[in-house]
Design an enzyme around this catalytic site. Structure first.
Site, mmCIF file in Angstrom:
data_model
loop_
_atom_site.group_PDB
_atom_site.id
_atom_site.type_symbol
_atom_site.label_atom_id
_atom_site.label_comp_id
_atom_site.label_asym_id
_atom_site.label_seq_id
_atom_site.Cartn_x
_atom_site.Cartn_y
_atom_site.Cartn_z
ATOM 1 N N TYR A 57 5.059 4.028 -14.064
ATOM 2 C CA TYR A 57 6.560 3.975 -13.701
ATOM 3 C C TYR A 57 6.771 2.831 -12.866
ATOM 4 O O TYR A 57 8.345 2.785 -12.755
ATOM 5 C CB TYR A 57 6.622 5.378 -12.998
ATOM 6 N N LEU A 66 7.479 -3.591 -10.341
ATOM 7 C CA LEU A 66 7.694 -3.132 -8.992
ATOM 8 C C LEU A 66 6.434 -2.691 -8.334
ATOM 9 O O LEU A 66 6.492 -1.324 -8.460
ATOM 10 C CB LEU A 66 9.237 -2.798 -8.377
ATOM 11 N N ALA A 67 5.362 -3.336 -8.138
ATOM 12 C CA ALA A 67 4.172 -2.730 -7.365
ATOM 13 C C ALA A 67 4.514 -2.382 -6.102
ATOM 14 O O ALA A 67 4.821 -3.202 -5.073
ATOM 15 C CB ALA A 67 2.890 -3.500 -7.703
ATOM 16 N N HIS A 68 4.091 -1.031 -5.837
ATOM 17 C CA HIS A 68 4.081 -0.923 -4.285
ATOM 18 C C HIS A 68 3.057 0.498 -3.918
ATOM 19 O O HIS A 68 2.713 1.375 -5.019
ATOM 20 C CB HIS A 68 5.480 -0.227 -3.778
ATOM 21 N N SER A 69 3.128 0.891 -2.789
ATOM 22 C CA SER A 69 2.686 2.150 -2.500
ATOM 23 C C SER A 69 3.211 2.748 -1.004
ATOM 24 O O SER A 69 4.027 2.173 -0.838
ATOM 25 C CB SER A 69 0.917 1.974 -2.400
#
Length: 280
Positions: A57, A66-69
């Protein structure tokens, strides 16, 4: 709230990076966050696990991820990184693959990065500025294209400008415009959902709010970004959910309409989704 210029330093930009697959692409972006002191290596692995658990997603626009956590002890400060891949890589998102640009976001809290994401959404929605990112030769070129060097935002994309001209004429204003024949009264709440409620859902929230502002509905609808767990509990209090296909699969049946959005920066696509929800 922070601007892009405050969150993306030149040393966190890497052009024409080699990566064998999507995991390595995310690792390259995570390494930049580590090198600039924004995160520990554990955060990079958390970004990868997010995709493993929730699907691709994070690929929110054609060719862009858009990589994130979630914020945790591995995040020391809010920051971003930018990676342009040497070769396109498939992340598993049929609508927006293959990916050439990967930005990583580390958020120390839920609010410091919102302004930066709104600015980034504007860049990605502008074909001219997106082309500048694809063609950038230096880190300075990237910062200029992003407007992170102090330059102003570019013009809206032609598609969305046409959409605004066509869509802003017949929605009406006021709460009366939100109740149509054979429809239940609005609960005045829309949810935008991603795995963590801090990254891609904020992108989607920003674009949806731009559409509602053009309609004259901003004062009548609250758009809130949230995560999958919270969305399941709050769905019944909302009119609908806007999210990606991967997150829609994760949510399953939640008792309200779920609209899948492929390009989170496209006002035209979100305009069409909102028209379906509110029958306007």
């Amino acid at each position: 709230m922070s601007q892009l210029s405050e969150l993306l330093s030149p040393s966190a930009i890497l052009l024409d990076a080699d990566a064998a697959d999507w995991r390595e692409a995310i690792r390259r972006s995570g390494e930049l966050l580590v090198s600039t002191g924004a995160t520990d290596p554990a955060y990079t692995e958390a970004m990868i696990r997010t995709v493993e658990e929730h699907g691709p997603y994070i690929v929110i626009a054609p060719g862009f991820a858009l990589a994130h956590s979630r914020p945790d002890e591995s995040v020391h400060r809010t920051g971003m990184s930018f990676v342009r891949l040497a070769e396109p890589i498939a992340f598993g998102n049929a609508a927006n693959d293959p990916v050439t640009l990967v930005m990583a976001l580390a958020a120390a809290d839920s609010s410091a990065h919102r302004e930066a994401l709104a600015a980034l959404a504007g860049v990605l929605a502008d074909p001219a500025r997106r082309s500048l990112l694809d063609a950038a030769r230096t880190r300075e070129d990237v910062l200029a294209a992003l407007g992170a060097d102090g330059t102003g935002p570019g013009e809206r994309s032609a598609e969305d400008s046409r959409s605004g001209a066509e869509a802003g004429t017949d929605t009406g204003s006021g709460t009366g415009a939100m109740v149509v024949a054979d429809a239940v009264p609005s609960k005045k709440l829309l949810l935008t959902v991603c795995g963590n409620g801090l990254g891609t859902s904020l992108f989607l929230k920003n674009t949806a709010e731009q559409v509602l502002e053009r309609w004259g509905w901003s004062s009548h609808l609250d758009v809130q970004a949230t995560d999958t767990i919270s969305a399941k509990g709050r769905a019944k209090d909302s009119d609908a959910i806007l999210t990606s296909g991967a997150i829609a699969d994760t949510l399953g049946e939640v008792g309200v309409r779920v609209e899948v959005i492929e390009n989170f920066t496209s006002q035209a696509e979100i305009d069409a989704a909102l028209r379906r929800i509110y029958a306007v």
